[in-house]
Design a protein around this motif. Structure first.
Motif, mmCIF file in Angstrom:
data_model
loop_
_atom_site.group_PDB
_atom_site.id
_atom_site.type_symbol
_atom_site.label_atom_id
_atom_site.label_comp_id
_atom_site.label_asym_id
_atom_site.label_seq_id
_atom_site.Cartn_x
_atom_site.Cartn_y
_atom_site.Cartn_z
ATOM 1 N N SER A 12 0.849 -1.198 0.000
ATOM 2 C CA SER A 12 0.000 0.000 0.000
ATOM 3 C C SER A 12 0.884 1.246 0.000
ATOM 4 C CB SER A 12 -0.942 -0.005 1.198
ATOM 5 O OG SER A 12 -0.219 -0.344 2.348
ATOM 6 N N ILE A 13 0.278 2.359 -0.354
ATOM 7 C CA ILE A 13 1.024 3.613 -0.403
ATOM 8 C C ILE A 13 1.454 3.969 1.025
ATOM 9 C CG2 ILE A 13 0.830 6.089 -0.962
ATOM 10 C CD1 ILE A 13 0.852 4.259 -3.466
ATOM 11 N N SER A 14 2.708 4.413 1.163
ATOM 12 C CA SER A 14 3.304 4.639 2.479
ATOM 13 C C SER A 14 2.446 5.536 3.370
ATOM 14 C CB SER A 14 4.690 5.254 2.296
ATOM 15 O OG SER A 14 5.089 5.883 3.470
ATOM 16 N N GLY A 15 2.279 5.073 4.634
ATOM 17 C CA GLY A 15 1.493 5.806 5.630
ATOM 18 C C GLY A 15 2.085 7.166 5.968
ATOM 19 N N ILE A 16 3.352 7.377 5.613
ATOM 20 C CA ILE A 16 4.030 8.612 6.003
ATOM 21 C C ILE A 16 3.361 9.819 5.338
ATOM 22 C CG2 ILE A 16 6.233 9.843 5.984
ATOM 23 C CD1 ILE A 16 7.640 7.166 6.115
ATOM 24 N N ARG A 17 2.989 9.645 4.063
ATOM 25 C CA ARG A 17 2.315 10.734 3.337
ATOM 26 C C ARG A 17 1.027 11.175 4.036
ATOM 27 N NH1 ARG A 17 4.797 13.900 0.886
ATOM 28 N NH2 ARG A 17 6.653 12.900 0.215
ATOM 29 N N PRO A 118 11.856 -2.105 13.436
ATOM 30 C CA PRO A 118 11.492 -1.182 12.373
ATOM 31 C C PRO A 118 12.622 -0.973 11.361
ATOM 32 C CG PRO A 118 11.950 0.012 14.417
ATOM 33 C CD PRO A 118 11.975 -1.440 14.749
ATOM 34 N N GLY A 119 12.199 -0.729 10.108
ATOM 35 C CA GLY A 119 13.170 -0.510 9.041
ATOM 36 C C GLY A 119 12.571 0.375 7.962
ATOM 37 N N PHE A 120 13.409 0.759 7.023
ATOM 38 C CA PHE A 120 12.971 1.627 5.924
ATOM 39 C C PHE A 120 11.812 0.943 5.169
ATOM 40 C CE2 PHE A 120 14.030 3.089 1.408
ATOM 41 C CZ PHE A 120 13.291 4.257 1.525
ATOM 42 N N VAL A 121 10.757 1.726 4.904
ATOM 43 C CA VAL A 121 9.513 1.160 4.360
ATOM 44 C C VAL A 121 9.684 0.404 3.041
ATOM 45 C CG1 VAL A 121 7.938 2.741 5.529
ATOM 46 C CG2 VAL A 121 8.963 3.438 3.352
ATOM 47 N N SER A 122 10.665 0.774 2.232
ATOM 48 C CA SER A 122 10.783 0.167 0.902
ATOM 49 C C SER A 122 11.181 -1.306 0.934
ATOM 50 C CB SER A 122 11.814 0.928 0.057
ATOM 51 O OG SER A 122 11.342 2.215 -0.200
ATOM 52 N N TYR A 123 11.861 -1.745 2.003
ATOM 53 C CA TYR A 123 12.330 -3.139 1.990
ATOM 54 C C TYR A 123 11.155 -4.110 1.919
ATOM 55 C CZ TYR A 123 16.464 -0.751 3.855
ATOM 56 O OH TYR A 123 17.502 0.114 4.061
ATOM 57 N N ALA A 338 4.715 2.741 11.319
ATOM 58 C CA ALA A 338 4.803 2.924 9.859
ATOM 59 C C ALA A 338 6.028 2.195 9.305
ATOM 60 C CB ALA A 338 4.891 4.414 9.519
ATOM 61 N N PHE A 339 6.958 1.809 10.208
ATOM 62 C CA PHE A 339 8.212 1.171 9.777
ATOM 63 C C PHE A 339 8.259 -0.309 10.153
ATOM 64 C CE2 PHE A 339 8.890 5.651 10.670
ATOM 65 C CZ PHE A 339 9.388 6.083 9.448
ATOM 66 N N GLY A 340 7.098 -0.863 10.561
ATOM 67 C CA GLY A 340 7.051 -2.279 10.925
ATOM 68 C C GLY A 340 6.389 -2.453 12.274
ATOM 69 N N ALA A 341 5.884 -3.663 12.510
ATOM 70 C CA ALA A 341 5.106 -3.927 13.727
ATOM 71 C C ALA A 341 5.902 -3.628 15.000
ATOM 72 C CB ALA A 341 4.637 -5.379 13.734
ATOM 73 N N GLY A 343 7.860 -1.308 15.480
ATOM 74 C CA GLY A 343 8.000 0.142 15.677
ATOM 75 C C GLY A 343 6.905 0.702 16.563
ATOM 76 N N GLU A 344 5.906 -0.124 16.859
ATOM 77 C CA GLU A 344 4.792 0.272 17.742
ATOM 78 C C GLU A 344 5.356 0.752 19.083
ATOM 79 O OE1 GLU A 344 1.145 -1.487 17.457
ATOM 80 O OE2 GLU A 344 0.768 0.304 18.687
ATOM 81 N N GLY A 345 4.835 1.910 19.541
ATOM 82 C CA GLY A 345 5.329 2.438 20.818
ATOM 83 C C GLY A 345 6.532 3.352 20.654
ATOM 84 N N TYR A 346 6.943 3.557 19.398
ATOM 85 C CA TYR A 346 8.036 4.493 19.104
ATOM 86 C C TYR A 346 7.510 5.561 18.138
ATOM 87 C CZ TYR A 346 11.536 1.069 20.745
ATOM 88 O OH TYR A 346 12.290 0.208 21.493
ATOM 89 N N ALA A 347 8.300 6.626 17.951
ATOM 90 C CA ALA A 347 8.003 7.605 16.899
ATOM 91 C C ALA A 347 9.317 7.996 16.243
ATOM 92 C CB ALA A 347 7.335 8.836 17.487
ATOM 93 N N ARG A 348 9.263 8.300 14.948
ATOM 94 C CA ARG A 348 10.468 8.787 14.272
ATOM 95 C C ARG A 348 10.386 10.299 14.129
ATOM 96 N NH1 ARG A 348 12.062 8.302 7.969
ATOM 97 N NH2 ARG A 348 10.653 10.100 7.963
ATOM 98 N N LEU A 349 11.442 10.972 14.598
ATOM 99 C CA LEU A 349 11.541 12.424 14.436
ATOM 100 C C LEU A 349 12.747 12.704 13.549
ATOM 101 C CD1 LEU A 349 9.947 12.006 17.143
ATOM 102 C CD2 LEU A 349 11.073 14.052 17.983
ATOM 103 N N SER A 350 12.552 13.508 12.538
ATOM 104 C CA SER A 350 13.677 13.910 11.683
ATOM 105 C C SER A 350 14.116 15.304 12.107
ATOM 106 C CB SER A 350 13.213 13.919 10.224
ATOM 107 O OG SER A 350 14.046 14.782 9.477
ATOM 108 N N TYR A 351 15.431 15.502 12.202
ATOM 109 C CA TYR A 351 15.895 16.865 12.525
ATOM 110 C C TYR A 351 16.489 17.552 11.294
ATOM 111 C CZ TYR A 351 19.907 13.910 13.856
ATOM 112 O OH TYR A 351 20.890 12.957 13.890
ATOM 113 N N ALA A 352 16.004 17.141 10.114
ATOM 114 C CA ALA A 352 16.383 17.839 8.878
ATOM 115 C C ALA A 352 15.493 19.071 8.716
ATOM 116 C CB ALA A 352 16.261 16.894 7.691
#
Ligand SMILES: Cc1ncc(COP(=O)(O)O)c(C=O)c1O
Length: 373
Positions: A12-17, A118-123, A338-341, A343-352
């Motif tokens: 499915s289309i990535s949940g990040i969008r 968790p890992g990069f969604v594309s794999y 969003a990065f795998g089961a 990853g539940e209970g975590y969040a990804r923050l980007s500092y870019a």
């Protein structure tokens, strides 16, 4: 009647969008996966010249221009003392296409691909698209991938295992000892190690090591790109390096699916790889300062977070409802699942994103964390 292919129906289309779209226009975006720096001017200039003098008008060789592949080969020799023949490289449309080529060329229907979770969604998605079955494996508490976990997960059906360092979404960097182990596992089990090194230059502590440097067989292929190192995500230029026989199989996929990577981007990439490194060093220094700022802020908010040594992400453990609360208060973060089961209970923050925005976001995060506790 024509139905959709099952391989594609499983993706499915990535949940990040969706998270981006749910956020208001004024939201501070800590969901971004690309550097907020300009592409170095010498890289831009090389593309402009290639366009103006007509060099960028035609197809290049399927693998990419000879001079770009030589620049990539020289880079591996200079940075890691790794000998890679320019013939054993394919320039691709970003690291994404390179990942796709590796999986298309090595995975048969029914075969498994071991991926970090968790890992990069594309794999996960690209494994399905190649007809294979993703086999997610959990990470250590410090969010690195344990070679022992990978080794235990290998069966007769395993075609590939994926290593990603520095990693998205965790920012974790694998040690040299781990990389030696991954190489040994690839050699001993005769299974391909796909090493995704797109963040190879964004390392704050220690050094980046490639498992390719330690393998005795050709069972490691390396994927990298200009996207993150040179802030060139929009140019779409990456590559895959591997043994001649593996590159030859991947070229069959690339030749018919892509013909060649965009010519202007190839000229820009060559200039980026051979030109001054200061813009990269400055960017990495800035990312390190921001990482420290974010770690302090998360610590003040009482969140537990392993110190990431690379990339531009942090992945704290967060209480239930935290992501929604933070999003409602105007800060975009990506829920870890969003990065795998796992990853539940975590969040990804980007500092870019700018230091100013980060400071404001950290205040909001502090309040939001108090509210959900
Ligand atoms: C770990 C990882 N690999 C590969 C890619 C793809 O990179 P590119 O933009 O070069 O296709 C990304 C992009 O976010 C990534 O995070």
């Amino acid at each position: 009647m024509t139905e959709f292919a099952n391989r594609v129906e499983q993706v499915s289309i990535s949940g990040i969008r969706e998270v981006f779209e749910a956020a208001g226009e004024d939201a501070i975006n800590l969901g971004i996966g690309q550097p907020d720096f300009p592409t170095p001017s010498h890289a831009r200039q090389a593309a402009i010249e290639a366009i103006e003098n007509g060099r960028a008008d035609a197809y290049t060789s399927n693998k990419g221009t000879q001079s770009l592949r030589e620049a990539i080969s020289t880079k591996y020799d200079r940075e890691y003392s790794l000998e890679i023949d320019p013939e054993d490289v394919i320039a691709t449309s970003g690291g994404s296409e390179a990942l796709h080529l590796v999986l298309e060329a090595h995975v048969d229907p029914g075969q498994e691909v071991i991926i970090p979770d968790p890992g990069f969604v594309s794999y996960d998605a690209l494994t399905h698209i190649a007809g294979g079955t993703p086999k997610p494996v959990p990470l250590r508490d410090d969010l690195t991938l344990d070679p022992a976990t990978v080794e235990e997960a290998i069966t007769d059906d395993t075609a590939v295992f994926v290593v990603n360092s520095p990693a998205n979404p965790t920012g974790a960097v694998q040690s040299e000892a781990d990389m030696r182990e991954f190489a040994r596992i690839a050699d001993e089990h005769d299974v391909l190690c796909l090493s995704d090194e797109v963040y190879e230059h964004i390392v704050f502590e220690g050094e980046h090591h490639s498992p390719m440097a330690f393998a005795e067989t050709d069972n490691v292929v390396v994927v990298s790109a200009c996207s993150k190192t040179y802030s060139m995500t929009g140019w779409r230029l990456g590559w895959v390096a591997g043994s001649n026989r593996r590159i030859e199989r991947m070229l069959r996929v690339h030749q018919y699916g892509q013909a060649c990577a965009s010519a202007p981007a190839q000229y820009a990439a060559e200039a980026a790889l051979t030109g001054p490194h200061e813009p990269v060093d400055e960017m990495v220094d800035t990312f390190e300062r921001r990482r420290d700022l974010v770690l302090d802020g998360l610590d003040d908010a009482g969140l537990e977070v392993p110190t990431p040594s690379g990339a531009f992400y942090v992945m704290p453990k967060v209480p239930d409802g935290w992501c929604d609360e933070v999003l409602e208060r105007g800060v975009v973060v990506v829920p870890g699942d969003a990065f795998g089961a796992n990853g539940e209970g975590y969040a990804r923050l980007s500092y870019a994103t700018s230091t100013e925005d980060l400071k404001e976001a950290l205040e909001i995060i502090d309040d939001a964390t108090t509210a959900v506790r």
